[in-house]
Structures are given as structure tokens and as C-alpha cells.
Design a protein around this motif. Sequence first.
Motif, short mmCIF file in Angstrom:
data_model
loop_
_atom_site.label_atom_id
_atom_site.label_comp_id
_atom_site.label_asym_id
_atom_site.label_seq_id
_atom_site.Cartn_x
_atom_site.Cartn_y
_atom_site.Cartn_z
N CYS A 107 0.83 -1.20 0.00
CA CYS A 107 0.00 0.00 0.00
C CYS A 107 0.87 1.26 0.00
CB CYS A 107 -0.91 -0.03 1.22
SG CYS A 107 -2.10 1.30 1.31
N LEU A 108 1.91 1.27 0.81
CA LEU A 108 2.83 2.40 0.81
C LEU A 108 3.54 2.56 -0.53
CD1 LEU A 108 4.56 2.29 4.31
CD2 LEU A 108 3.11 4.09 3.38
N PHE A 111 1.29 4.29 -2.93
CA PHE A 111 1.28 5.73 -2.68
C PHE A 111 2.58 6.37 -3.16
CE2 PHE A 111 -1.64 5.06 1.23
CZ PHE A 111 -2.74 4.94 0.40
N ASP A 147 -3.81 8.01 -5.45
CA ASP A 147 -3.66 9.08 -4.48
C ASP A 147 -4.18 8.61 -3.12
OD1 ASP A 147 -2.65 10.86 -6.34
OD2 ASP A 147 -4.64 11.56 -6.92
N PRO A 148 -3.53 9.05 -2.05
CA PRO A 148 -4.04 8.70 -0.72
C PRO A 148 -5.40 9.34 -0.47
CG PRO A 148 -1.79 9.53 -0.57
CD PRO A 148 -2.26 9.76 -1.97
N SER A 149 -6.36 8.54 -0.13
CA SER A 149 -7.67 9.04 0.26
C SER A 149 -7.93 8.63 1.70
CB SER A 149 -8.76 8.47 -0.66
OG SER A 149 -8.89 7.08 -0.46
N VAL A 150 -9.02 9.08 2.25
CA VAL A 150 -9.33 8.76 3.65
C VAL A 150 -9.45 7.25 3.83
CG1 VAL A 150 -11.04 9.04 5.48
CG2 VAL A 150 -10.47 10.97 4.02
N ARG A 185 -8.16 4.79 1.96
CA ARG A 185 -6.88 4.10 1.75
C ARG A 185 -5.93 4.30 2.92
NH1 ARG A 185 -7.32 6.31 -3.92
NH2 ARG A 185 -8.41 4.66 -5.02
N VAL A 186 -5.90 5.50 3.45
CA VAL A 186 -5.04 5.77 4.61
C VAL A 186 -5.58 5.03 5.84
CG1 VAL A 186 -4.20 7.58 6.16
CG2 VAL A 186 -4.21 7.97 3.70
N LEU A 236 -4.49 1.48 5.50
CA LEU A 236 -3.07 1.36 5.85
C LEU A 236 -2.89 1.39 7.37
CD1 LEU A 236 -0.08 1.29 5.02
CD2 LEU A 236 -0.17 3.78 4.93
N ALA A 237 -3.56 2.32 8.03
CA ALA A 237 -3.46 2.40 9.49
C ALA A 237 -4.02 1.13 10.14
CB ALA A 237 -4.20 3.63 10.00
#
Length: 60
Positions: free
Chosen positions: A22-23, A26, A32-35, A37-38, A41-42
Amino acid sequence: MEEKQRYLRWLGILCVIVAAFCLGVFAIGYKDPSVGRVATLAGLIVASAGFFWLAHRKRK
């Protein structure tokens, strides 16, 4: 009991690999990082830490 520890470690490693992918997505700019996707990842990072912690805790 050893089988559960191995499985939890394996899940932790799998989460780390998917988070790294995932990183990478990006980093190269493929998405693009979206809410969402982030947040994914978290969630993967937290899940990985949790699986490693559970595997270590079960050993004792």
C-alpha cells in the motif's frame, strides 16, 4: 499452542507485506491517498502490531 503462535506471526507478517504494498502504491503515485486508503493502511499497521503482540503474549 505452538500452532496458534505460528499462525498469529504469519498473519502479522502478511499485514506488514500488504501495508508495504500500500505504501509502495502511494510512493509511486499509482493511487492518491484518500481517507479510506489511509485508514486501511493504518488498520493494517495496527492489526500487524496486534498479531505480533498476541503471538508474543501466548508464548509466555
